[in-house]
Design a protein around this motif. Structure first.
Motif, PDB file in Angstrom:
ATOM      1  N   HIS A 140      42.644  89.090 -26.645  1.00  0.00           N
ATOM      2  CA  HIS A 140      42.723  87.964 -27.508  1.00  0.00           C
ATOM      3  C   HIS A 140      43.637  86.758 -26.573  1.00  0.00           C
ATOM      4  O   HIS A 140      43.174  85.708 -26.726  1.00  0.00           O
ATOM      5  CB  HIS A 140      43.742  88.336 -28.626  1.00  0.00           C
ATOM      6  CG  HIS A 140      43.917  87.018 -29.504  1.00  0.00           C
ATOM      7  ND1 HIS A 140      42.904  86.634 -30.391  1.00  0.00           N
ATOM      8  CD2 HIS A 140      44.773  86.328 -29.976  1.00  0.00           C
ATOM      9  CE1 HIS A 140      43.269  85.720 -30.912  1.00  0.00           C
ATOM     10  NE2 HIS A 140      44.503  85.512 -30.725  1.00  0.00           N
ATOM     11  N   LEU A 141      44.682  87.247 -25.841  1.00  0.00           N
ATOM     12  CA  LEU A 141      45.133  86.215 -25.118  1.00  0.00           C
ATOM     13  C   LEU A 141      44.432  85.562 -24.134  1.00  0.00           C
ATOM     14  O   LEU A 141      44.416  84.277 -23.780  1.00  0.00           O
ATOM     15  CB  LEU A 141      46.516  87.049 -24.354  1.00  0.00           C
ATOM     16  CG  LEU A 141      47.778  87.554 -25.336  1.00  0.00           C
ATOM     17  CD1 LEU A 141      48.620  88.304 -24.680  1.00  0.00           C
ATOM     18  CD2 LEU A 141      48.172  86.195 -25.941  1.00  0.00           C
ATOM     19  N   ALA A 150      46.975  82.554 -33.622  1.00  0.00           N
ATOM     20  CA  ALA A 150      47.954  83.817 -33.869  1.00  0.00           C
ATOM     21  C   ALA A 150      46.776  84.859 -34.306  1.00  0.00           C
ATOM     22  O   ALA A 150      45.839  84.684 -35.103  1.00  0.00           O
ATOM     23  CB  ALA A 150      48.978  83.685 -34.607  1.00  0.00           C
ATOM     24  N   ALA A 151      47.130  86.199 -33.821  1.00  0.00           N
ATOM     25  CA  ALA A 151      46.363  87.320 -34.044  1.00  0.00           C
ATOM     26  C   ALA A 151      47.531  88.401 -34.824  1.00  0.00           C
ATOM     27  O   ALA A 151      48.542  88.578 -34.488  1.00  0.00           O
ATOM     28  CB  ALA A 151      46.004  88.022 -33.013  1.00  0.00           C
ATOM     29  N   GLY A 157      43.076  98.744 -32.398  1.00  0.00           N
ATOM     30  CA  GLY A 157      43.334 100.109 -32.243  1.00  0.00           C
ATOM     31  C   GLY A 157      42.122 100.780 -32.925  1.00  0.00           C
ATOM     32  O   GLY A 157      41.754 101.981 -32.539  1.00  0.00           O
ATOM     33  N   VAL A 158      41.564 100.462 -34.193  1.00  0.00           N
ATOM     34  CA  VAL A 158      40.517 101.048 -34.803  1.00  0.00           C
ATOM     35  C   VAL A 158      39.258 100.897 -34.057  1.00  0.00           C
ATOM     36  O   VAL A 158      38.386 101.662 -33.803  1.00  0.00           O
ATOM     37  CB  VAL A 158      40.265 100.306 -36.148  1.00  0.00           C
ATOM     38  CG1 VAL A 158      38.939 100.965 -36.704  1.00  0.00           C
ATOM     39  CG2 VAL A 158      41.296 100.585 -37.226  1.00  0.00           C
ATOM     40  N   SER A 159      39.126  99.807 -33.244  1.00  0.00           N
ATOM     41  CA  SER A 159      37.832  99.559 -32.375  1.00  0.00           C
ATOM     42  C   SER A 159      38.089 100.350 -31.163  1.00  0.00           C
ATOM     43  O   SER A 159      36.889 101.131 -31.004  1.00  0.00           O
ATOM     44  CB  SER A 159      38.036  98.213 -31.807  1.00  0.00           C
ATOM     45  OG  SER A 159      37.864  97.180 -33.006  1.00  0.00           O
ATOM     46  N   ALA A 211      39.392  90.465 -29.635  1.00  0.00           N
ATOM     47  CA  ALA A 211      40.385  91.515 -29.932  1.00  0.00           C
ATOM     48  C   ALA A 211      39.790  93.105 -30.205  1.00  0.00           C
ATOM     49  O   ALA A 211      40.440  94.113 -29.600  1.00  0.00           O
ATOM     50  CB  ALA A 211      41.574  91.257 -30.714  1.00  0.00           C
ATOM     51  N   HIS A 212      38.775  92.884 -30.850  1.00  0.00           N
ATOM     52  CA  HIS A 212      37.811  94.135 -31.226  1.00  0.00           C
ATOM     53  C   HIS A 212      37.246  94.427 -29.961  1.00  0.00           C
ATOM     54  O   HIS A 212      37.495  95.599 -29.818  1.00  0.00           O
ATOM     55  CB  HIS A 212      36.729  93.665 -32.273  1.00  0.00           C
ATOM     56  CG  HIS A 212      37.507  93.349 -33.640  1.00  0.00           C
ATOM     57  ND1 HIS A 212      36.743  93.103 -34.533  1.00  0.00           N
ATOM     58  CD2 HIS A 212      38.586  93.065 -34.159  1.00  0.00           C
ATOM     59  CE1 HIS A 212      37.455  92.649 -35.899  1.00  0.00           C
ATOM     60  NE2 HIS A 212      38.519  92.610 -35.481  1.00  0.00           N
TER      61      HIS A 212
END
Length: 235
Positions: A140-141, A150-151, A157-159, A211-212
């Motif tokens: 994401h960054l 913002a995330a 974690g789930v991914s 992020a995913h």
């Protein structure tokens, strides 16, 4: 009243996985009970703000950008703490449900590889989960340099656990570059791109699909490493 031994439990997941899912729900419930000012303060320290991170490492930011993180602890903590901050009940509920669904087979694999339901199994599971969270944060960054939304959320974690499930299904035959895993990974990316496109209209919020994907890649790499260490499986 005697318990029916033939009746399956309502939540058929290992205690650690169940506890982690309940923790996500409990932390969200506790946060929304706070005053708006306290909620804002909590988010300021636990959500991941790209401008604050890139400002901390010295990137040039536009006028009016949020204040950069003050030190390395403040900058690194949100990479992991975002797992316990969610936008609403639908967000945290979906992540908790997915965690229960994909966490069980991953935990079971680690337990079998370790030979028992040991403390080491729990440590490996949490290591996999939080490295995946951090992998999603880093992605994401990178995708939001030097400014961006913002995330929040445990989706990274789930991914990562989803990637682990896909690899673990094939056991020793599971390879990072195998056609089945690459095909499943491509479908995962496409599904997230679709969610990113329709998310604002259907869900009322944007989807941090990068992020995913970052969590998925981190989870795949870490789980493959664990397979190699625990069973001697080649990459």
């Amino acid at each position: 009243m005697a318990r029916n031994p033939g009746r399956p439990p309502i939540i058929n997941a290992p205690p650690l996985v169940t506890a982690l899912a309940l923790t996500l729900l409990a932390t969200h419930g506790a946060r929304i009970l706070l005053s708006e000012s306290l909620q804002s303060t909590l988010l300021w320290h636990t959500a991941l703000f790209p401008e604050r991170f890139w400002g901390w490492v010295g990137a040039s930011l536009p006028p009016g950008a949020p204040e950069p993180y003050s030190n390395i602890i403040a900058a690194m903590m949100p990479l992991f703490s975002i797992a316990f901050v969610h936008s609403d009940w639908a967000h945290v509920g979906l992540n908790a449900a997915m965690l229960l669904g994909v966490g069980k087979p991953v935990h079971d694999y680690l337990a079998r590889a370790r030979g028992s339901e040991s403390r080491r199994t729990s440590e490996l599971f949490l290591f996999l989960f939080f490295i995946s969270v951090a992998g999603g944060s880093v992605a994401h960054l990178i995708a939001n340099y030097p400014v961006g939304q913002a995330a929040v959320g445990a989706s990274g974690g789930v991914s990562g656990l989803i990637a682990a499930v896909l690899l673990g299904q094939k056991g020793a035959e599971g390879r990072l570059l195998s056609r089945p895993f690459l095909t499943a990974s491509a479908l995962f990316v496409v599904a997230n791109l679709v969610l990113a496109f329709i998310g604002p209209a259907m869900l009322g919020a944007g989807i941090a699909w990068q992020a995913h994907v970052g969590g998925y890649v981190a989870g795949a790499l870490v789980f493959r490493f664990l397979m190699w260490r625990l069973e001697g499986v080649e990459a």
